[in-house]
Design an enzyme around this catalytic site. Structure first.
Site, PDB file in Angstrom:
ATOM      1  N   HIS A   1      -0.132 -19.692  48.298  1.00 40.23           N
ATOM      2  CA  HIS A   1       1.079 -20.417  48.676  1.00 40.23           C
ATOM      3  C   HIS A   1       0.944 -21.868  48.259  1.00 40.23           C
ATOM      4  CE1 HIS A   1       4.570 -21.667  50.959  1.00 40.23           C
ATOM      5  NE2 HIS A   1       3.844 -22.640  51.481  1.00 40.23           N
TER       6      HIS A   1
ATOM      7  N   ILE B   1      16.847 -10.117  20.697  1.00 41.39           N
ATOM      8  CA  ILE B   1      16.849 -11.201  19.703  1.00 41.39           C
ATOM      9  C   ILE B   1      18.099 -12.070  19.870  1.00 41.39           C
ATOM     10  CG2 ILE B   1      17.001 -11.724  17.218  1.00 41.39           C
ATOM     11  CD1 ILE B   1      15.222  -9.313  16.705  1.00 41.39           C
TER      12      ILE B   1
ATOM     13  N   GLY C   1      21.288  -8.174  22.438  1.00 43.79           N
ATOM     14  CA  GLY C   1      19.996  -7.570  22.754  1.00 43.79           C
ATOM     15  C   GLY C   1      18.960  -8.675  22.891  1.00 43.79           C
TER      16      GLY C   1
ATOM     17  N   ASP D   1       5.787  -0.270  15.420  1.00 43.29           N
ATOM     18  CA  ASP D   1       7.243  -0.148  15.272  1.00 43.29           C
ATOM     19  C   ASP D   1       7.643   1.006  14.354  1.00 43.29           C
ATOM     20  OD1 ASP D   1       7.509  -2.398  16.834  1.00 43.29           O
ATOM     21  OD2 ASP D   1       8.707  -3.529  15.387  1.00 43.29           O
TER      22      ASP D   1
ATOM     23  N   GLY E   1      19.469  -4.560  16.218  1.00 45.39           N
ATOM     24  CA  GLY E   1      18.354  -3.627  16.304  1.00 45.39           C
ATOM     25  C   GLY E   1      17.529  -3.630  15.029  1.00 45.39           C
ATOM     26  N   ARG E   2      16.390  -2.927  15.075  1.00 45.45           N
ATOM     27  CA  ARG E   2      15.489  -2.846  13.925  1.00 45.45           C
ATOM     28  C   ARG E   2      15.214  -1.378  13.625  1.00 45.45           C
ATOM     29  NH1 ARG E   2      12.996  -7.620  12.690  1.00 45.45           N
ATOM     30  NH2 ARG E   2      11.123  -6.604  11.901  1.00 45.45           N
TER      31      ARG E   2
ATOM     32  N   GLY F   1       0.829  -1.208   0.000  1.00 41.23           N
ATOM     33  CA  GLY F   1       0.000   0.000   0.000  1.00 41.23           C
ATOM     34  C   GLY F   1       0.861   1.253   0.000  1.00 41.23           C
TER      35      GLY F   1
HETATM   36  P1  FAD Z   1       5.061  -5.518  11.963  1.00 41.85           P
HETATM   37  O1  FAD Z   1       4.732  -6.664  12.822  1.00 41.85           O
HETATM   38  O2  FAD Z   1       6.440  -5.401  11.432  1.00 41.85           O
HETATM   39  O3  FAD Z   1       4.013  -5.562  10.769  1.00 41.85           O
HETATM   40  C1  FAD Z   1       4.044  -4.670   9.723  1.00 41.85           C
HETATM   41  C2  FAD Z   1       3.361  -5.303   8.543  1.00 41.85           C
HETATM   42  O4  FAD Z   1       3.181  -4.321   7.545  1.00 41.85           O
HETATM   43  C3  FAD Z   1       4.157  -6.429   7.888  1.00 41.85           C
HETATM   44  O5  FAD Z   1       3.329  -7.516   7.625  1.00 41.85           O
HETATM   45  C4  FAD Z   1       4.656  -5.799   6.591  1.00 41.85           C
HETATM   46  O6  FAD Z   1       4.795  -6.754   5.557  1.00 41.85           O
HETATM   47  C5  FAD Z   1       3.516  -4.852   6.292  1.00 41.85           C
HETATM   48  N1  FAD Z   1       3.871  -3.718   5.437  1.00 41.85           N
HETATM   49  C6  FAD Z   1       4.908  -2.856   5.568  1.00 41.85           C
HETATM   50  N2  FAD Z   1       4.838  -1.892   4.623  1.00 41.85           N
HETATM   51  C7  FAD Z   1       3.737  -2.166   3.894  1.00 41.85           C
HETATM   52  C8  FAD Z   1       3.117  -1.537   2.789  1.00 41.85           C
HETATM   53  N3  FAD Z   1       3.602  -0.426   2.247  1.00 41.85           N
HETATM   54  N4  FAD Z   1       2.004  -2.105   2.282  1.00 41.85           N
HETATM   55  C9  FAD Z   1       1.472  -3.230   2.821  1.00 41.85           C
HETATM   56  N5  FAD Z   1       2.005  -3.854   3.867  1.00 41.85           N
HETATM   57  C10 FAD Z   1       3.121  -3.335   4.397  1.00 41.85           C
HETATM   58  N6  FAD Z   1       7.593  -8.144  20.588  1.00 41.85           N
HETATM   59  C11 FAD Z   1       6.969  -8.488  21.732  1.00 41.85           C
HETATM   60  O7  FAD Z   1       6.199  -7.690  22.271  1.00 41.85           O
HETATM   61  N7  FAD Z   1       7.161  -9.726  22.295  1.00 41.85           N
HETATM   62  C12 FAD Z   1       7.998 -10.639  21.750  1.00 41.85           C
HETATM   63  O8  FAD Z   1       8.155 -11.732  22.292  1.00 41.85           O
HETATM   64  C13 FAD Z   1       8.679 -10.293  20.563  1.00 41.85           C
HETATM   65  N8  FAD Z   1       9.516 -11.174  19.975  1.00 41.85           N
HETATM   66  C14 FAD Z   1      10.131 -10.834  18.813  1.00 41.85           C
HETATM   67  C15 FAD Z   1      11.004 -11.752  18.240  1.00 41.85           C
HETATM   68  C16 FAD Z   1      11.654 -11.439  17.073  1.00 41.85           C
HETATM   69  C17 FAD Z   1      12.602 -12.440  16.466  1.00 41.85           C
HETATM   70  C18 FAD Z   1      11.409 -10.185  16.437  1.00 41.85           C
HETATM   71  C19 FAD Z   1      12.070  -9.845  15.150  1.00 41.85           C
HETATM   72  C20 FAD Z   1      10.551  -9.270  17.003  1.00 41.85           C
HETATM   73  C21 FAD Z   1       9.911  -9.580  18.202  1.00 41.85           C
HETATM   74  N9  FAD Z   1       9.062  -8.679  18.829  1.00 41.85           N
HETATM   75  C22 FAD Z   1       8.440  -9.015  19.996  1.00 41.85           C
HETATM   76  C23 FAD Z   1       8.781  -7.348  18.251  1.00 41.85           C
HETATM   77  C24 FAD Z   1       7.444  -7.382  17.503  1.00 41.85           C
HETATM   78  O9  FAD Z   1       7.497  -8.377  16.515  1.00 41.85           O
HETATM   79  C25 FAD Z   1       7.185  -6.027  16.883  1.00 41.85           C
HETATM   80  O10 FAD Z   1       7.229  -5.026  17.880  1.00 41.85           O
HETATM   81  C26 FAD Z   1       5.803  -6.014  16.235  1.00 41.85           C
HETATM   82  O11 FAD Z   1       5.686  -7.008  15.252  1.00 41.85           O
HETATM   83  C27 FAD Z   1       5.519  -4.637  15.614  1.00 41.85           C
HETATM   84  O12 FAD Z   1       4.243  -4.648  15.097  1.00 41.85           O
HETATM   85  P2  FAD Z   1       3.820  -3.725  13.886  1.00 41.85           P
HETATM   86  O13 FAD Z   1       2.419  -4.088  13.570  1.00 41.85           O
HETATM   87  O14 FAD Z   1       4.149  -2.329  14.197  1.00 41.85           O
HETATM   88  O15 FAD Z   1       4.773  -4.132  12.673  1.00 41.85           O
HETATM   89  P1  NAD Z   2      18.146  -4.665  20.528  1.00 39.08           P
HETATM   90  O1  NAD Z   2      18.120  -3.205  20.421  1.00 39.08           O
HETATM   91  O2  NAD Z   2      17.375  -5.336  21.591  1.00 39.08           O
HETATM   92  O3  NAD Z   2      19.644  -5.164  20.691  1.00 39.08           O
HETATM   93  C1  NAD Z   2      20.647  -4.845  19.773  1.00 39.08           C
HETATM   94  C2  NAD Z   2      21.977  -4.998  20.466  1.00 39.08           C
HETATM   95  O4  NAD Z   2      22.985  -4.934  19.478  1.00 39.08           O
HETATM   96  C3  NAD Z   2      22.264  -3.878  21.468  1.00 39.08           C
HETATM   97  O5  NAD Z   2      22.709  -4.433  22.684  1.00 39.08           O
HETATM   98  C4  NAD Z   2      23.323  -3.042  20.777  1.00 39.08           C
HETATM   99  O6  NAD Z   2      24.209  -2.421  21.672  1.00 39.08           O
HETATM  100  C5  NAD Z   2      24.027  -4.104  19.954  1.00 39.08           C
HETATM  101  N1  NAD Z   2      24.724  -3.596  18.781  1.00 39.08           N
HETATM  102  C6  NAD Z   2      24.338  -2.592  17.945  1.00 39.08           C
HETATM  103  N2  NAD Z   2      25.235  -2.464  16.942  1.00 39.08           N
HETATM  104  C7  NAD Z   2      26.202  -3.397  17.155  1.00 39.08           C
HETATM  105  C8  NAD Z   2      27.383  -3.774  16.459  1.00 39.08           C
HETATM  106  N3  NAD Z   2      27.733  -3.156  15.346  1.00 39.08           N
HETATM  107  N4  NAD Z   2      28.113  -4.788  16.961  1.00 39.08           N
HETATM  108  C9  NAD Z   2      27.746  -5.425  18.102  1.00 39.08           C
HETATM  109  N5  NAD Z   2      26.636  -5.112  18.800  1.00 39.08           N
HETATM  110  C10 NAD Z   2      25.877  -4.120  18.330  1.00 39.08           C
HETATM  111  O7  NAD Z   2      17.734  -5.198  19.077  1.00 39.08           O
HETATM  112  P2  NAD Z   2      17.344  -6.657  18.558  1.00 39.08           P
HETATM  113  O8  NAD Z   2      17.803  -7.712  19.473  1.00 39.08           O
HETATM  114  O9  NAD Z   2      17.761  -6.675  17.137  1.00 39.08           O
HETATM  115  O10 NAD Z   2      15.764  -6.606  18.611  1.00 39.08           O
HETATM  116  C11 NAD Z   2      15.067  -5.546  17.986  1.00 39.08           C
HETATM  117  C12 NAD Z   2      13.856  -5.213  18.759  1.00 39.08           C
HETATM  118  O11 NAD Z   2      12.866  -6.202  18.567  1.00 39.08           O
HETATM  119  C13 NAD Z   2      14.052  -5.170  20.263  1.00 39.08           C
HETATM  120  O12 NAD Z   2      14.587  -3.948  20.705  1.00 39.08           O
HETATM  121  C14 NAD Z   2      12.669  -5.340  20.745  1.00 39.08           C
HETATM  122  O13 NAD Z   2      12.030  -4.096  20.709  1.00 39.08           O
HETATM  123  C15 NAD Z   2      12.071  -6.272  19.718  1.00 39.08           C
HETATM  124  N6  NAD Z   2      12.063  -7.638  20.258  1.00 39.08           N
HETATM  125  C16 NAD Z   2      11.355  -7.882  21.395  1.00 39.08           C
HETATM  126  C17 NAD Z   2      11.353  -9.136  21.941  1.00 39.08           C
HETATM  127  C18 NAD Z   2      10.609  -9.382  23.202  1.00 39.08           C
HETATM  128  O14 NAD Z   2       9.789  -8.543  23.560  1.00 39.08           O
HETATM  129  N7  NAD Z   2      10.834 -10.492  23.900  1.00 39.08           N
HETATM  130  C19 NAD Z   2      12.064 -10.172  21.338  1.00 39.08           C
HETATM  131  C20 NAD Z   2      12.796  -9.886  20.194  1.00 39.08           C
HETATM  132  C21 NAD Z   2      12.770  -8.613  19.657  1.00 39.08           C
END
Ligand code: FAD
Ligand code: NAD
Length: 474
Positions: A451, A192, A190, A319, A278-279, A122
């Site tokens: 408990h 992930i 971090g 995000d 990071g993301r 979109g």
């Molecule tokens: P997203 O989930 O990224 O969804 C965005 C959607 O928009 C996607 O489907 C994408 O394809 C679509 N999109 C993008 N641009 C367009 C466009 N122009 N047109 C149509 N579609 C489009 N968070 C937690 O709270 N708990 C966890 O345990 C957790 N674990 C995680 C583990 C991993 C490995 C990762 C990578 C992330 C994790 N997160 C976790 C973070 C969580 O996934 C994100 O915070 C969350 O998905 C963000 O939601 P969102 O809807 O903003 O974006």
């Molecule tokens: P993060 O921000 O959690 O961790 C990234 C880590 O990489 C940091 O500690 C940072 O200092 C380090 N870093 C950055 N650049 C570097 C480099 N060049 N060399 C070495 N280390 C470096 O990011 P992530 O683990 O990629 O996850 C992204 C986000 O996704 C998280 O911040 C979180 O918001 C979300 N997430 C959430 C969950 C959960 O809620 N359980 C799980 C997975 C992901």
């Protein structure tokens, strides 16, 4: 032909799909456009979270935990299992099945709530029109009074360690290894890095995590980070702090890394490399040039406290905007925006958003860390309680970690709770409720906790704020 809606969500991750369902519940004619394609080539709703994030990572964390327990926890209970083996196709297949169940479930929820899904990319045009480009290149335009941008985030790529999907991977790749890598390198200690590093360590990989910062898990409270690091190292995760990757070269079936720390340059050879540094907000192709929607210096869509972009009828959530990148944060923003559009009182309390890291032990917190309170000059009292003194945790052979509660020194209002230990992903909810209701440590101290349960650690930590914990010295 232009279909007209009350609201269009672009993105069906936890921000967009939850917001779309809430909007439809409120009687708004709602569409949701998403481009994510599943392993079967079909539309897979649910975004990062359901497809390659929260859900699949937790599926693998649980499977790997079962396997790890056979060798590391069952013997303590007097149980031994000989010749345990892992079938990788089942291990990964179970995760894929769970993903399909949940992504398919959103389709059913859309149907039940009369949300119209569109499959494609979109693009917001001026005047709140959305041009959709289908996977086959076909285009159509729909429009709405309100458009909510929920395009999510993508992994940050390091220029000298580009993702190839095979040897150097992001989260999606590390959730799909066909074999357990013998040696796994992880860049970034971090969320992930720790969760997926734990998965593959439990499955037998030798895991080395390189973290650029000198402190471990600096987003968490320092006491929690200290306990967690010690436990992860006991499990065999090699965590190198202050380690900056400078080169990653794929040579045959290996990745050759060069990194620098305070002692100089080092070499490390691994079989797979997960880059988890990071993301970043994803907005590629999302906005026509003349929409007026602004991005900040980090590429995030600029919004006010009501998730409004400043352009009439255009909002952004999840995000793609400021704030923690957490699924539940995005979902609550989606709900709030739907309610604001419908003329109701939406609400997201950024002060009580819980964080959970699903490692072993789990880590969970909400509110301020002790360092933040010190830096802000807020007077506070601290209560702590170790799981080693919790009967249920000892019975489970998981008596590691503690609950730490921070309360205002004068008002006793709970300002932060930080936990590391068994089941804390669930225990944090009680503290979030207390904080949302502006509760005090005295409130939690006076509430009856069953408990023997792990929740007694929260109760005792609350008592400990006032130096009257029962099962430890104060
Ligand atoms: P997203 O989930 O990224 O969804 C965005 C959607 O928009 C996607 O489907 C994408 O394809 C679509 N999109 C993008 N641009 C367009 C466009 N122009 N047109 C149509 N579609 C489009 N968070 C937690 O709270 N708990 C966890 O345990 C957790 N674990 C995680 C583990 C991993 C490995 C990762 C990578 C992330 C994790 N997160 C976790 C973070 C969580 O996934 C994100 O915070 C969350 O998905 C963000 O939601 P969102 O809807 O903003 O974006
Ligand atoms: P993060 O921000 O959690 O961790 C990234 C880590 O990489 C940091 O500690 C940072 O200092 C380090 N870093 C950055 N650049 C570097 C480099 N060049 N060399 C070495 N280390 C470096 O990011 P992530 O683990 O990629 O996850 C992204 C986000 O996704 C998280 O911040 C979180 O918001 C979300 N997430 C959430 C969950 C959960 O809620 N359980 C799980 C997975 C992901």
């Amino acid at each position: 032909m232009s279909d007209k809606f009350d609201v269009i969500f672009i993105g069906a991750g936890p921000a967009g799909y939850v917001g779309a369902i809430r909007a439809a519940q409120l009687g708004l004619k709602t569409a949701c456009v998403d481009a994510f394609t599943g392993k079967d080539g079909k539309q897979a709703l649910g975004g990062t979270c359901l497809n390659v994030g929260c859900i699949p990572s937790k599926a693998l964390l649980d499977s790997s935990r079962q396997y790890w327990n056979i060798a590391h926890n069952l013997p303590v209970h007097g149980i031994s299992v000989e010749g345990a083996k892992v079938d990788m196709a089942t291990f990964i297949g179970r995760k894929d099945k769970i993903v399909k169940q949940f992504t398919g479930g959103i389709g059913q929820l859309f149907k039940a709530n009369k949300v119209t899904p569109y499959f494609g990319t979109g693009k917001l045009l001026k005047g709140n029109e959305v041009e959709i480009t289908a996977p086959d290149g076909g285009k159509q335009t729909i429009s709405a009074t309100n458009v909510i941008l929920a395009s999510g985030s993508v992994p940050i790529e390091l220029p000298f360690a580009k993702f190839d999907g095979k040897m150097i991977v992001d989260n999606a790749g590390a959730l799909d290894f066909a074999e357990v890598p013998k040696r796994l390198g992880v860049i970034g200690a971090g969320v992930i890095g720790l969760e997926l590093g734990s998965v593959w360590k439990r499955m037998g990989a030798e895991v080395t995590i390189l973290e650029a910062l000198p402190d471990f898990l600096s987003v968490a409270d320092a006491d929690v980070a200290k306990v967690a690091k010690k436990e992860f190292e006991k499990q065999g995760l090699a965590i190198k702090l202050g380690a900056k990757l400078t080169k990653a070269e794929v040579k045959k079936n290996e990745v050759h890394l060069t990194y620098e720390d305070k002692d100089g340059a080092h070499e490390l050879v691994v079989d797979k490399l997960l880059v988890a540094v990071g993301r970043r907000a994803y907005t590629a192709g999302l906005l026509a040039d003349d929409t007026g929607v602004k991005l900040d210096e980090r590429g995030r869509i600029v919004v006010d406290e009501h998730c409004h972009t400043g352009v009439d009828g255009v909002w952004a959530i999840g995000d793609a905007v400021r704030g923690p990148m957490l699924a539940h944060k995005g979902s609550e923003e989606g709900v709030a925006v739907a309610e604001w559009i419908a003329g109701k009182a939406g609400h997201v309390n950024f002060d009580t958003i819980p964080w959970v890291i699903y490692t072993e032990p789990e880590i969970a917190w909400a509110g301020k860390t002790e360092k933040q309170l010190k830096d802000e000059g807020v007077p506070y009292r601290v209560g702590t309680f170790p799981f080693a003194a919790i009967g249920r945790a000892v019975a489970m052979n998981e008596a590691v970690g503690q609950v730490k509660m921070l309360a205002h020194a004068e008002t006793d209002r709970i300002l932060g709770v930080h936990m590391v230990g068994p089941g804390v992903s669930e225990l944090i909810a009680e503290c979030v409720v207390a904080m949302e209701f502006k509760g005090s440590s005295e409130d939690l101290a006076r509430i009856v906790h069953a408990h023997p349960t792990l929740s007694e650690a929260v109760h005792e930590a609350a008592l400990s704020v006032d130096k009257r914990a029962i099962h430890k010295g104060n």
